[in-house]
Design a protein around this motif. Structure first.
Motif, PDB file in Angstrom:
ATOM      1  N   TYR A   1     -63.639  23.460  50.330  1.00  0.00           N
ATOM      2  CA  TYR A   1     -62.829  24.092  51.375  1.00  0.00           C
ATOM      3  C   TYR A   1     -62.564  25.527  50.939  1.00  0.00           C
ATOM      4  O   TYR A   1     -62.232  25.772  49.776  1.00  0.00           O
TER       5      TYR A   1
ATOM      6  N   ARG B   1     -59.413  16.745  51.500  1.00  0.00           N
ATOM      7  CA  ARG B   1     -59.883  17.918  52.243  1.00  0.00           C
ATOM      8  C   ARG B   1     -59.636  17.743  53.735  1.00  0.00           C
ATOM      9  O   ARG B   1     -59.187  18.678  54.413  1.00  0.00           O
TER      10      ARG B   1
ATOM     11  N   HIS C   1     -57.317  20.195  56.150  1.00  0.00           N
ATOM     12  CA  HIS C   1     -57.849  20.854  57.349  1.00  0.00           C
ATOM     13  C   HIS C   1     -57.034  20.479  58.585  1.00  0.00           C
ATOM     14  O   HIS C   1     -56.780  21.330  59.446  1.00  0.00           O
TER      15      HIS C   1
ATOM     16  N   THR D   1     -58.121  30.193  52.095  1.00  0.00           N
ATOM     17  CA  THR D   1     -57.655  30.384  53.468  1.00  0.00           C
ATOM     18  C   THR D   1     -56.276  31.038  53.463  1.00  0.00           C
ATOM     19  O   THR D   1     -55.442  30.709  52.621  1.00  0.00           O
TER      20      THR D   1
ATOM     21  N   GLU E   1     -55.156  23.032  61.127  1.00  0.00           N
ATOM     22  CA  GLU E   1     -55.360  23.007  62.571  1.00  0.00           C
ATOM     23  C   GLU E   1     -54.049  22.780  63.320  1.00  0.00           C
ATOM     24  O   GLU E   1     -53.809  23.399  64.366  1.00  0.00           O
TER      25      GLU E   1
ATOM     26  N   MET F   1     -64.345  24.287  57.940  1.00  0.00           N
ATOM     27  CA  MET F   1     -64.879  23.233  57.078  1.00  0.00           C
ATOM     28  C   MET F   1     -66.344  23.532  56.743  1.00  0.00           C
ATOM     29  O   MET F   1     -67.179  23.617  57.642  1.00  0.00           O
TER      30      MET F   1
END
Length: 465
Positions: free
Chosen positions: A350, A319, A323, A353, A327, A342
């Motif tokens: 998660y 995870r 992330h 997205t 980013e 998060m």
């Protein structure tokens, strides 16, 4: 290196939905590794003499036993890796179907072939088993990843070793027990509780005749090189960044619904998940409106609950890596349309997205995002969409949405540089069709009969006329 949650002398399983420690399994000693390999080879020496029909009967029995033990196995997989419980049940059904199909098709796939030679002699091609095949498998499908190569090789007459991912060790052992309860000779399918150094020694051992691996391209390169040092044949099923094309004439309602399912299936942790969504400019705005809304409605939660759409990722470090990729992509110009934050609290969760404004140089464009993050890319037109789809070092699967099925089929056949293409739907694997990829997604094929002939000796026998 062991997984991040391993100890020096044991393998550890943890429930990613609750962070609860499940079980600890001691590693084998080097002597136990050798004796287990030798026992597998001894079992192979008898199994190789069984007829195809006799092997098939055992595989059919394994399929029945999988269905009989489905709920217990599904619950275990969900505890170990966080799969939605229904996905775990579906996985067992697929494994049983693989057993059934292989048992039925195997005798024909592996039958001797006779040829008339130009000089009047008669030629016979026979497919002889080669010995012990060593499989290194990941955690995302604890039953299927092992069944996929094991059942094909057992049908071919080989012995099988499994080094499963640490976090689903219990599932590997459960599968071994099912095989043996169904009548597979003891030691013919052996689970190796070993670390990476022991694995390297196993690859080098003279009794291991082939190596198959499912995992990342980086890991596959390392394993293939190690096997190559010892002239061992390999099959590699590696990562991917599968592109799904939404063409100008696509059925948008179908495309949106399917692309949501294709991205979040198995919590987004599947090599053939839909990952990049390449949308023709003419329909881009309509697609993105519907897609973002649908992804925003995906319910994140307890994988054992029927109303959960998306469970946790399998480990905290996975995870964290996902992330970081999100980013970095945003820092390089991508935009978060939904999700990307998060969650707080227990578990490796998660959210679903969606990234837009995705472009080369971003992880969301170049790399595999192994979790529920979708990369949406605008294409000028259908031709540009096909170009972008192939602009990847990966080539496992992909999809095309178009109302013109004949044209989509031609694009898939002539232009899509992948091992598999799904037209107007999303799928993972079917027993009847080959599974595998090209480029950094690996080589070799499983399913569809192809897996049964990857690790055999195509032996030529010539007879006088």
């Amino acid at each position: 290196m062991k997984d991040s949650n391993s100890s020096d002398h044991a393998l550890v399983t943890v429930n990613p939905a609750t962070d609860e420690a499940l079980e600890t399994y001691p590693l084998m000693s080097d002597a136990e590794v050798t004796s287990s390999l030798e026992a597998c080879h001894a079992a192979f020496a008898d199994w190789r003499l069984k007829s195809h029909a006799e092997r098939g009967q055992v595989l059919e029995a394994i399929g029945r036993k999988l269905r009989e033990r489905k709920e217990d196995f599904a619950q275990l997989m969900t505890r170990e890796v966080g799969k939605r419980l229904q996905d775990s049940r579906d996985e067992i059904d697929l494994c049983a179907a693989i057993c059934d199909w292989t048992a039925k098709a195997g005798p024909d796939v592996l039958a001797d072939e006779e040829r008339s030679l130009q000089d009047g002699r008669k030629g016979v091609i026979t497919y002889s088993p080669i010995g012990v095949v060593y499989g290194i498998q990941p955690w995302n499908f604890p039953a299927y990843q092992a069944v996929r190569y094991a059942v094909a090789n057992l049908m071919a007459g080989n012995g099988v070793l499994l080094k499963h991912a640490e976090i689903c060790t219990g599932s590997g052992l459960f599968l071994r027990d099912i095989f043996e309860e169904a009548g597979l000779p003891k030691n013919l399918f052996t689970v190796m509780l070993i670390d990476h150094d022991q694995s390297d020694e196993l690859i080098a051992h003279k009794l291991v005749r082939g190596v198959t691996m499912t995992g990342s391209a980086k890991a596959g390169s390392i394993i293939a090189a190690k096997a190559g040092e010892h002239l061992k044949k390999t099959v590699m099923e590696l990562g991917s960044n599968d592109a799904y094309l939404v063409l100008e004439d696509a059925d948008l309602e179908l495309a949106i619904k399917t692309c949501v399912a294709g991205r979040i299936y198995n919590n987004g942790q599947t090599c053939v998940n839909a990952k990049r969504f390449i949308v023709a400019d003419k329909v881009y705005d309509a697609f993105i409106d519907g897609y973002v809304k649908a992804m925003d409605e995906v319910k994140l939660g307890d994988p054992t609950k029927d109303d959960t759409d998306l469970g946790p990722m399998a480990r905290a470090d996975l995870r964290d890596t996902l992330h970081e990729q999100v980013e970095e992509s945003v820092a390089k110009g991508a935009r978060i349309a939904v999700g990307g934050k998060m969650p707080e609290g227990k578990g490796c969760y998660y959210p679903a997205t969606v990234l837009t404004e995705v472009a080369p140089g971003q992880p969301a464009y170049d790399d595999e995002l192994f979790g529920p993050v979708a990369s949406v890319i605008r294409a000028k037109d259908d031709e540009d969409a096909m170009r972008i789809a192939n602009d990847s070092r990966y080539g496992l699967g992909g999809g095309i949405f178009s109302k013109d099925e004949a044209r989509a089929r031609e694009l898939a056949k002539q232009h899509f540089d992948t091992g598999m293409v799904f037209i107007n739907h999303f799928n993972l694997a079917t027993p009847e069709m080959p599974f595998g990829g090209v480029k950094d997604s690996g080589y070799g094929r499983e399913h569809g009969g192809f897996g049964m002939t990857e690790f055999v000796n195509a032996k030529a026998i010539a007879l006088p006329g």
